[in-house]
Enzyme design. Structure first.
Site, short mmCIF file in Angstrom:
data_model
loop_
_atom_site.label_atom_id
_atom_site.label_comp_id
_atom_site.label_asym_id
_atom_site.label_seq_id
_atom_site.Cartn_x
_atom_site.Cartn_y
_atom_site.Cartn_z
N TYR A 171 0.84 -1.30 0.08
CA TYR A 171 -0.05 0.08 -0.12
C TYR A 171 0.81 1.25 -0.05
O TYR A 171 0.63 2.18 -0.72
CB TYR A 171 -0.87 -0.06 1.34
CG TYR A 171 -1.92 1.15 1.59
CD1 TYR A 171 -2.74 1.36 0.79
CD2 TYR A 171 -1.59 2.12 2.27
CE1 TYR A 171 -3.83 2.25 0.86
CE2 TYR A 171 -2.31 3.29 2.70
CZ TYR A 171 -3.47 3.40 1.92
OH TYR A 171 -4.30 4.56 2.37
N LYS A 175 1.04 4.13 -2.98
CA LYS A 175 0.41 5.47 -2.66
C LYS A 175 1.68 6.52 -2.79
O LYS A 175 1.52 7.45 -3.19
CB LYS A 175 0.07 5.64 -0.97
CG LYS A 175 -1.15 5.00 -0.84
CD LYS A 175 -2.07 5.41 -1.66
CE LYS A 175 -3.58 5.01 -1.30
NZ LYS A 175 -4.96 5.53 -2.28
#
Length: 301
Positions: A171, A175
């Site tokens: 993640y 991001k």
């Protein structure tokens, strides 16, 4: 409401729940026509259902607004193209793209499976790119035809993308990639009248309810600092024509706070004017570290 987005056409991905739902409702309340995209998947991205997107559309239309549902997979190339096409065909154009869709498959790096990496990077990073790519193609064509739109893109990063987050290597990497994509897109698309910015929000959603369990507001306590609705006003403003001079920026937003994130910048330098020998570099690196700014800690470290 002020009608700040009156007549503008907005696509919000991942808009069936949480922050995306709050964005869709806030844009509609300011007069925008909203395409509510949501695959209706579970928290880990599996499955799908039309209910979440249609439910938000029903809320918007019940309040007198205009909206349509879209359940395409935004990380699928053809699906992303259909999403942009839906906005143009249904509402006559596209002015704002809010990339928000995503899911989690958290695991420490030593346990992280290839499929868990691929799935999370796909939905967050490729999902941002695919929709942005098709929207940019539309906006470029409009500009070349003499119909340049005051277009806006708001991408969704995270504190994990800014600083890292233990147990979220997939993640955090996705991001952080979104931040890089944002700066490049801002530089490339400005000639067509498009601004591109990113946010790093914090709010209580399906994805974060465990992390923010201690921040739950008690019933009747007044202002809920972790409510998703707190993030949307900045996103709506960034989607308006008032934000024309703002591009390539990253904003942290939660509760009543709005902050400007300062990304990687050039720091101290030593230039020998020739190739360094490995044995020379210990003292040089020590000097650079002494003069530089200490990095902020990784979340969860």
């Amino acid at each position: 409401m002020s009608g700040l987005l009156a007549g503008r056409v907005v696509v919000v991905t991942g808009a069936g729940r949480g922050i995306g739902r709050a964005h869709a409702l806030a844009f509609a309340a300011e007069g925008a026509k909203v395409v509510v995209n949501d695959l209706g998947a579970a928290l880990d991205g599996r499955g799908g259902a039309a209910g979440p997107a249609q439910s938000v559309v029903d809320e918007i239309t019940a309040a007198g607004g205009e909206a349509m549902a879209n359940t395409d997979d935004i990380a699928d190339w053809a699906g992303a193209a259909r999403l942009v096409g839906n906005a143009v065909e249904e509402f006559g154009g596209l002015d704002v793209l809010v990339n928000n869709a995503g899911f989690l498959r958290d695991r420490m790096l030593v346990n992280l499976a290839e499929e868990e990496w691929d799935a999370v990077v796909r939905v967050h990073l490729k999902g941002h790119f695919a929709t942005l790519r098709h929207a940019a193609e539309y906006w470029r064509a409009e500009a070349k035809a003499g119909r340049a739109r005051a277009a806006r893109v708001i991408n969704t990063s995270s504190g994990a993308g800014l600083l890292g987050s233990v147990g979220q290597g997939n993640y955090a990497a996705a991001k952080a990639g979104i931040l890089g994509l944002t700066t490049v897109a801002a530089a490339e698309l400005g000639r067509y009248g498009v601004t591109v910015n990113a946010i790093a929000p914090a709010a209580r959603t399906r994805m974060t309810e465990q992390a923010f369990a201690d921040d739950m507001a008690a019933p009747g306590a007044g202002f809920d600092a972790m409510a998703p609705d707190n993030v949307s006003p900045l996103v709506v403003w960034l989607g308006s024509t008032e934000s024309a001079g703002v591009t390539g920026r990253v904003f942290e937003v939660d509760g009543g706070r709005v902050g400007l994130a300062q990304g990687w910048r050039h720091g101290p330098v030593r230039d020998k004017g020739a190739r360094w020998a490995p044995a020379e570099l210990g003292p040089v690196v020590a000097e650079l570290l002494a003069e530089g700014v200490e990095p902020e800690p990784v979340y969860g470290a």
